[in-house]
Design a protein around this motif. Structure first.
Motif, PDB file in Angstrom:
ATOM      1  N   VAL A   1       0.123  -3.209   9.737  1.00  0.00           N
ATOM      2  CA  VAL A   1       0.879  -2.877   8.534  1.00  0.00           C
ATOM      3  C   VAL A   1       2.332  -3.269   8.776  1.00  0.00           C
ATOM      4  O   VAL A   1       2.890  -3.016   9.851  1.00  0.00           O
TER       5      VAL A   1
ATOM      6  N   ILE B   1      -2.489   3.518   3.320  1.00  0.00           N
ATOM      7  CA  ILE B   1      -2.324   3.123   4.722  1.00  0.00           C
ATOM      8  C   ILE B   1      -3.048   4.095   5.640  1.00  0.00           C
ATOM      9  O   ILE B   1      -3.690   3.692   6.617  1.00  0.00           O
TER      10      ILE B   1
ATOM     11  N   GLN C   1       2.634  -3.872   3.291  1.00  0.00           N
ATOM     12  CA  GLN C   1       1.509  -4.811   3.263  1.00  0.00           C
ATOM     13  C   GLN C   1       0.651  -4.607   4.516  1.00  0.00           C
ATOM     14  O   GLN C   1       1.175  -4.346   5.604  1.00  0.00           O
ATOM     15  N   VAL C   2      -0.659  -4.756   4.369  1.00  0.00           N
ATOM     16  CA  VAL C   2      -1.583  -4.670   5.500  1.00  0.00           C
ATOM     17  C   VAL C   2      -2.276  -6.015   5.643  1.00  0.00           C
ATOM     18  O   VAL C   2      -2.820  -6.552   4.667  1.00  0.00           O
TER      19      VAL C   2
ATOM     20  N   ARG D   1      -5.918   3.239   8.224  1.00  0.00           N
ATOM     21  CA  ARG D   1      -5.732   3.643   9.625  1.00  0.00           C
ATOM     22  C   ARG D   1      -6.989   4.337  10.171  1.00  0.00           C
ATOM     23  O   ARG D   1      -7.427   4.080  11.294  1.00  0.00           O
TER      24      ARG D   1
ATOM     25  N   THR E   1       6.186  -2.891   8.560  1.00  0.00           N
ATOM     26  CA  THR E   1       7.121  -1.774   8.465  1.00  0.00           C
ATOM     27  C   THR E   1       8.504  -2.309   8.084  1.00  0.00           C
ATOM     28  O   THR E   1       8.679  -3.499   7.853  1.00  0.00           O
TER      29      THR E   1
ATOM     30  N   LYS F   1       0.820  -1.203   0.000  1.00  0.00           N
ATOM     31  CA  LYS F   1       0.000   0.000   0.000  1.00  0.00           C
ATOM     32  C   LYS F   1       0.861   1.264   0.000  1.00  0.00           C
ATOM     33  O   LYS F   1       1.965   1.289   0.558  1.00  0.00           O
TER      34      LYS F   1
END
Length: 359
Positions: A336, A136, A313-314, A140, A338, A131
């Protein structure tokens, strides 16, 4: 790089001369369109957004990176698409084989004269896995709204309230805040909680019940997906044991998530923790899935997954145990990936909560 440019780069890398996107989630991702019916016809060099007359004005305001065109009755969609394909001299055309029905394919084969249709699998999905910062941030905000919703619904959780009343309260909360429920709300109590996707019913919640709440917000096109399991009344020893083991499985899985780790290894962590208490046999689904413009977005945390974790990626992370005749527990958060690990996007409490509170 825009999403259209990412698609065109993928076309070049896979040596695909042209593709017709019809999966609406992929169309929306490439174009910025928010409606429900459209196509994108793309080559490595250009693209056009195609829709029907319901969305002519909307396309003009939403689609920025490519020209758009629309058709109206009595023209048929296949005729309209054929005109654009022929006008670009396309003779070899890829289509999304994982979303086009047999009947649609036959219709296209009849309408697209002199064009060879070739199936293309997993073209846009992998591109959507990582994303952008804007995506993101959208997820969120949807996660924050889900947390607020859980705080709100806690006030009505008590014996005598029906599953359906709880589900309606959740849906109404989202509606009042400009969102919708991302999927049909799961509010499953007692023995119903052993159904992973149990539908909210008129069943009245009783003292001693597990209550599993699985819900999410769809806000500005982005989704959240959270599950919390609570107990109505005083938990039994067995309820505490099962809940505690599922929580440990989720926490261990979250700890294992880092860039470069295979998705199936994260799934295996949860199963090992559950096996310590002889509960792995009651966990029948994958540990999680991708999340974004779709609730079940591209990507799976599962024993057979071939995906590898990467920044941006989520994922949902949702181990569960479902015991027929006893009940079920699922705990789910959205995270997500990091550069060094993960950031958890949902923050509702995960200690075993009992209701009504403060009694």
């Amino acid at each position: 790089m825009t999403n259209l440019q990412k698609l065109q780069q993928a076309l070049r890398e896979r040596e695909i001369a042209a593709v017709l996107l019809s999966n609406i989630a992929n169309v929306q991702w490439v174009s910025g369109f928010s409606g429900s019916s459209a196509w994108v016809l793309a080559t490595p060099a250009d693209a056009v957004f195609l829709t029907d007359s319901r969305y002519t004005v909307q396309a003009k305001t939403e689609v920025k990176d490519m020209p758009s065109d629309s058709y109206a009755s009595p023209v048929l969609s296949a005729q309209f698409l054929a005109r654009h394909i022929e006008g670009r001299g396309i003779r070899l055309l890829g289509f999304e084989s994982d979303s086009v029905t047999v009947s649609t394919l036959k219709e296209w084969e009849a309408a697209f004269q002199g064009v060879q249709l070739t199936p293309v699998a997993e073209l846009v999905g992998p591109l959507r896995m990582v994303k952008s910062a804007e995506e993101i941030e959208g997820i969120r905000k949807a996660c924050a709204l889900a947390d607020q919703c859980f705080d709100n619904v806690r006030r009505i959780l008590r014996p005598g309230v029906s599953e359906l009343e709880v589900a309606i309260e959740i849906e109404f909360f989202f509606r009042k805040r400009g969102a919708t429920a991302a999927f049909p709300v799961i509010a499953a109590s007692g023995e119903n909680s052993a159904k992973p996707h149990g539908t909210a019913t008129e069943k009245v919640i009783e003292e001693g019940d597990f209550l599993t709440l699985d819900f999410g917000a769809c806000l500005n096109g982005f989704n959240s997906d959270i599950t919390r399991t609570v107990v109505i009344g005083e938990p039994s020893t067995r309820q505490r044991e099962v809940y505690g083991q599922v929580l440990q499985a989720q926490l261990a899985s979250l700890e294992a998530m880092k860039p470069g780790i295979p998705a199936k290894e994260v799934d295996a962590v949860a199963r090992r923790v559950l096996a310590e208490a002889d509960l792995a046999g009651y966990f029948g689904h994958g540990l999680g899935h991708g999340l974004g413009m779709l609730v079940h977005d591209f990507g799976r945390l599962a024993p057979t997954s071939e995906h590898v974790l990467a920044p941006g990626q989520v994922w949902t992370v949702e181990p569960g145990v479902y015991i027929e005749g006893f009940g079920g527990v699922r705990i789910e958060d959205d995270v997500v990936v990091t550069e060094s690990g993960i950031e958890t996007l949902t923050h509702s409490p995960k200690d075993l909560l009992t209701f009504p509170e403060g009694r």
